[in-house]
Design a protein around this motif. Structure first.
Motif, mmCIF file in Angstrom:
data_model
loop_
_atom_site.group_PDB
_atom_site.id
_atom_site.type_symbol
_atom_site.label_atom_id
_atom_site.label_comp_id
_atom_site.label_asym_id
_atom_site.label_seq_id
_atom_site.Cartn_x
_atom_site.Cartn_y
_atom_site.Cartn_z
ATOM 1 N N ALA A 68 0.838 -1.208 0.000
ATOM 2 C CA ALA A 68 0.000 0.000 0.000
ATOM 3 C C ALA A 68 0.868 1.251 0.000
ATOM 4 C CB ALA A 68 -0.928 -0.012 1.213
ATOM 5 N N GLU A 69 1.994 1.199 0.724
ATOM 6 C CA GLU A 69 2.922 2.347 0.750
ATOM 7 C C GLU A 69 3.435 2.650 -0.649
ATOM 8 O OE1 GLU A 69 6.449 2.195 3.297
ATOM 9 O OE2 GLU A 69 5.056 1.656 4.907
ATOM 10 N N CYS A 70 3.778 1.597 -1.390
ATOM 11 C CA CYS A 70 4.285 1.754 -2.756
ATOM 12 C C CYS A 70 3.200 2.408 -3.634
ATOM 13 C CB CYS A 70 4.690 0.382 -3.288
ATOM 14 S SG CYS A 70 5.089 0.342 -5.014
ATOM 15 N N LEU A 71 1.959 1.924 -3.474
ATOM 16 C CA LEU A 71 0.842 2.492 -4.240
ATOM 17 C C LEU A 71 0.639 3.973 -3.886
ATOM 18 C CD1 LEU A 71 -1.566 1.292 -6.094
ATOM 19 C CD2 LEU A 71 -2.925 1.599 -4.037
ATOM 20 N N CYS A 72 0.696 4.260 -2.589
ATOM 21 C CA CYS A 72 0.505 5.644 -2.136
ATOM 22 C C CYS A 72 1.616 6.547 -2.697
ATOM 23 C CB CYS A 72 0.528 5.707 -0.605
ATOM 24 S SG CYS A 72 -0.961 5.049 0.132
ATOM 25 N N GLY A 73 2.845 6.031 -2.708
ATOM 26 C CA GLY A 73 3.970 6.800 -3.241
ATOM 27 C C GLY A 73 3.723 7.168 -4.697
ATOM 28 N N TYR A 74 3.180 6.214 -5.444
ATOM 29 C CA TYR A 74 2.928 6.495 -6.870
ATOM 30 C C TYR A 74 1.803 7.524 -7.022
ATOM 31 C CZ TYR A 74 3.218 5.816 -11.833
ATOM 32 O OH TYR A 74 3.440 6.027 -13.170
ATOM 33 N N ILE A 75 0.769 7.381 -6.201
ATOM 34 C CA ILE A 75 -0.345 8.341 -6.284
ATOM 35 C C ILE A 75 0.184 9.758 -6.016
ATOM 36 C CG2 ILE A 75 -2.476 9.108 -5.126
ATOM 37 C CD1 ILE A 75 -3.152 6.133 -4.676
ATOM 38 N N LEU A 76 1.042 9.882 -5.011
ATOM 39 C CA LEU A 76 1.506 11.198 -4.597
ATOM 40 C C LEU A 76 2.563 11.788 -5.531
ATOM 41 C CD1 LEU A 76 0.934 13.104 -2.240
ATOM 42 C CD2 LEU A 76 2.865 12.093 -1.028
ATOM 43 N N ARG A 77 3.522 10.952 -5.911
ATOM 44 C CA ARG A 77 4.681 11.496 -6.640
ATOM 45 C C ARG A 77 4.800 11.026 -8.080
ATOM 46 N NH1 ARG A 77 6.381 10.042 -1.549
ATOM 47 N NH2 ARG A 77 6.959 7.992 -2.295
ATOM 48 N N GLY A 78 3.999 9.980 -8.448
ATOM 49 C CA GLY A 78 4.125 9.426 -9.802
ATOM 50 C C GLY A 78 5.351 8.539 -9.917
ATOM 51 N N GLY A 79 5.687 8.079 -11.117
ATOM 52 C CA GLY A 79 6.765 7.192 -11.550
ATOM 53 C C GLY A 79 7.812 6.831 -10.521
ATOM 54 N N PRO A 80 8.837 6.025 -10.862
ATOM 55 C CA PRO A 80 8.941 5.363 -12.173
ATOM 56 C C PRO A 80 7.927 4.218 -12.345
ATOM 57 C CG PRO A 80 10.874 4.881 -10.783
ATOM 58 C CD PRO A 80 9.996 5.783 -9.995
ATOM 59 N N ARG A 81 7.402 4.134 -13.550
ATOM 60 C CA ARG A 81 6.365 3.142 -13.841
ATOM 61 C C ARG A 81 6.886 1.718 -13.659
ATOM 62 N NH1 ARG A 81 2.051 5.139 -17.196
ATOM 63 N NH2 ARG A 81 1.908 3.180 -18.341
ATOM 64 N N GLU A 82 8.205 1.518 -13.960
ATOM 65 C CA GLU A 82 8.762 0.155 -13.839
ATOM 66 C C GLU A 82 8.653 -0.332 -12.383
ATOM 67 O OE1 GLU A 82 11.361 2.741 -14.848
ATOM 68 O OE2 GLU A 82 9.783 2.753 -16.365
ATOM 69 N N ASP A 83 8.853 0.595 -11.432
ATOM 70 C CA ASP A 83 8.760 0.195 -10.023
ATOM 71 C C ASP A 83 7.337 -0.251 -9.702
ATOM 72 O OD1 ASP A 83 11.325 0.919 -9.879
ATOM 73 O OD2 ASP A 83 11.076 2.595 -8.481
ATOM 74 N N PHE A 84 6.376 0.518 -10.230
ATOM 75 C CA PHE A 84 4.979 0.171 -9.982
ATOM 76 C C PHE A 84 4.678 -1.212 -10.552
ATOM 77 C CE2 PHE A 84 0.585 -0.174 -11.171
ATOM 78 C CZ PHE A 84 -0.074 0.242 -10.035
ATOM 79 N N PHE A 85 5.071 -1.413 -11.822
ATOM 80 C CA PHE A 85 4.738 -2.695 -12.451
ATOM 81 C C PHE A 85 5.564 -3.839 -11.882
ATOM 82 C CE2 PHE A 85 2.851 0.057 -15.787
ATOM 83 C CZ PHE A 85 1.571 -0.436 -15.662
ATOM 84 N N GLY A 86 6.756 -3.513 -11.331
ATOM 85 C CA GLY A 86 7.547 -4.553 -10.668
ATOM 86 C C GLY A 86 6.748 -5.190 -9.548
ATOM 87 N N MET A 87 5.938 -4.395 -8.889
ATOM 88 C CA MET A 87 5.140 -4.921 -7.775
ATOM 89 C C MET A 87 3.743 -5.370 -8.214
ATOM 90 S SD MET A 87 4.642 -3.208 -4.054
ATOM 91 C CE MET A 87 6.246 -3.693 -3.475
ATOM 92 N N PHE A 88 3.117 -4.633 -9.134
ATOM 93 C CA PHE A 88 1.686 -4.854 -9.383
ATOM 94 C C PHE A 88 1.330 -5.403 -10.770
ATOM 95 C CE2 PHE A 88 1.667 -1.421 -6.120
ATOM 96 C CZ PHE A 88 1.060 -2.144 -5.106
ATOM 97 N N ARG A 89 2.343 -5.715 -11.591
ATOM 98 C CA ARG A 89 2.018 -6.135 -12.968
ATOM 99 C C ARG A 89 0.991 -7.270 -12.988
ATOM 100 N NH1 ARG A 89 4.275 -4.885 -17.438
ATOM 101 N NH2 ARG A 89 6.281 -4.308 -16.522
ATOM 102 N N ASP A 90 1.236 -8.297 -12.166
ATOM 103 C CA ASP A 90 0.326 -9.459 -12.196
ATOM 104 C C ASP A 90 -0.920 -9.233 -11.346
ATOM 105 O OD1 ASP A 90 2.159 -10.733 -13.759
ATOM 106 O OD2 ASP A 90 3.187 -11.658 -12.051
ATOM 107 N N ARG A 91 -0.972 -8.110 -10.694
ATOM 108 C CA ARG A 91 -2.086 -7.911 -9.747
ATOM 109 C C ARG A 91 -2.952 -6.717 -10.119
ATOM 110 N NH1 ARG A 91 1.348 -8.068 -4.419
ATOM 111 N NH2 ARG A 91 3.004 -9.390 -5.213
#
Ligand code: SF4
Length: 395
Positions: A201-224
């Motif tokens: 959830a922290e990783c998701l919140c970080g993306y919501i607040l600050r955006g990218g890098p997209r690879e980090d987001f997909f590293g965690m959530f690609r399959d989910r």
């Protein structure tokens, strides 16, 4: 339930209560557990004092699913009857269904028949966790009889995520991605992302607040996340939901952290345009969590025993509560796990498989706290209590 013109579905049973009640009582109920309940949830025998949580074991949703499976067998003794996956996460109950000639289309008990082999004159049980829309469509096209045991609390979550989708919100689902219930919920959510714990959830919140890098987001959530998920587009408006059996405290914390970043990004006045939340933990799960917390806080046992299938989400969370409270606790699937006064089989929190441990039983008087997941029948709880007593008291 979603229907097509081809489907025949039943959610309320076949009027066979009289026939199945004695069988269910004999198979799953326990006189000892009833006796302990009337004795303020305590039982002392020899050197062991057992204390039961005030809420434990079979929940109304599981009761209903098991009743419907037995009713279906009683009503259609000649029919081929299948179930799409485990009816509930309890090996004893699933094996009983196999003994009754009910075959599994998927999962750990899968037989030779697949969903593609289902015929019009078959009956198919939908488990308490529900099933995905794709599977449902497939079975509807077969025209078989569908006996829908999906729990009402699960259907309430589906309604919530469907509403999010209609309103243009992405569902953030706190759950286990490969759990049957969460798969079924995702299939109804349109756009979704599944979050397992506070770290994710922290990783998701970080993306919501600050955006990218997209690879980090997909590293965690690609399959989910849903197909074609774009975090820059799909995290602007989110609605929280959960698998019904998650740890409620964690679900609330995750929802609050997302709420806080939405406020930080858009301001309190704009919050409703970007964030929605409805607690979808079921009340039976909550009651069992509260009861074990109370059991541990009233009088600390020497150790706690948490009984339930090793893949049962709500049982695992009961174990987590015991450990968080600093109480030694063992997650066991049945009485056979107590091998001797020396050795116990149990599944530690976070482990993939059970382990053998030595030295679980101390000398002298002991107090044992007992709780059980929502898919554990009283009969199994009785067997565990008697086995511990037998080993500890040498009788
Ligand atoms: S634990 Fe809750 S959601 Fe799951 S079957 Fe029981 S009542 Fe339904």
């Amino acid at each position: 339930m979603e229907k097509s013109e081809n489907s025949k579905s039943e959610r309320h049973g076949f009027g066979m209560k009289q026939e199945i009640t004695p069988v269910l009582a004999q198979t799953y109920r326990s006189e000892l557990v009833e006796k302990i309940k009337t004795n303020r949830y305590e039982w002392e025998i020899g050197r062991v004092r057992f204390r039961l949580a005030k809420e434990f074991g079979f929940c109304p949703g599981v009761d209903r699913a098991v009743d419907l499976a037995y009713e279906t067998r009683a009503k259609f003794p000649e029919k081929r009857i299948f179930i799409t996956n485990e009816i509930i996460h309890n090996p004893t109950v699933n094996r009983k269904l196999i003994e009754m000639g009910i075959r599994f289309l998927k999962g750990p008990y899968q037989g030779e028949t697949g969903i593609e082999d289902i015929r019009k004159d078959d009956a198919v049980l939908i488990p308490a966790f529900g099933m995905t829309l794709e599977e449902l469509k497939h079975l509807n096209e077969k025209g078989c009889l569908l006996v829908d045991t999906t729990c009402g609390s699960v259907i309430a979550v589906w309604k919530r995520v469907e509403q999010y989708a209609r309103d243009g919100f992405t569902a953030v689902i706190h759950g286990k991605y490969d759990h049957e219930e969460t798969r079924a919920t995702c299939s109804r959510a349109g756009r979704y992302v599944v979050v397992w714990d506070k770290k994710e959830a922290e990783c998701l919140c970080g993306y919501i607040l600050r955006g990218g890098p997209r690879e980090d987001f997909f590293g965690m959530f690609r399959d989910r996340s849903s197909e074609g998920f774009d975090p820059d587009r799909d995290l602007l408006r989110v609605g929280c939901a959960n698998q019904t059996t998650m740890l409620s405290r964690e679900s609330i914390e995750i929802a609050n952290s997302i709420r806080n970043v939405m406020i930080a990004k858009y301001g309190e006045a704009e919050l409703a345009k970007h964030f929605r939340h409805f607690d979808t933990i079921c009340s039976s799960t909550q009651d069992r969590q509260d009861a074990v917390q109370k059991l541990l806080s009233e009088a600390r046992p020497d150790f706690a025993v948490v009984i339930g299938g090793y893949n049962s989400s709500n049982t695992t969370h009961l174990l987590e509560i015991c450990l968080t409270e600093g109480v030694k606790a063992y997650h066991v699937k049945d009485a056979g796990c107590f091998r001797s006064g020396e050795e116990i089989e149990h599944k530690p929190l976070g482990a993939q498989t059970p382990v053998l441990e030595r030295g679980w039983l101390s000398e002298g008087k002991i107090t044992v706290g007992i709780t059980a997941g929502a898919s554990t029948p009283d009969r199994l709880i009785e067997e565990v209590i008697l086995k511990i007593s037998q080993i500890a008291n040498g009788a």
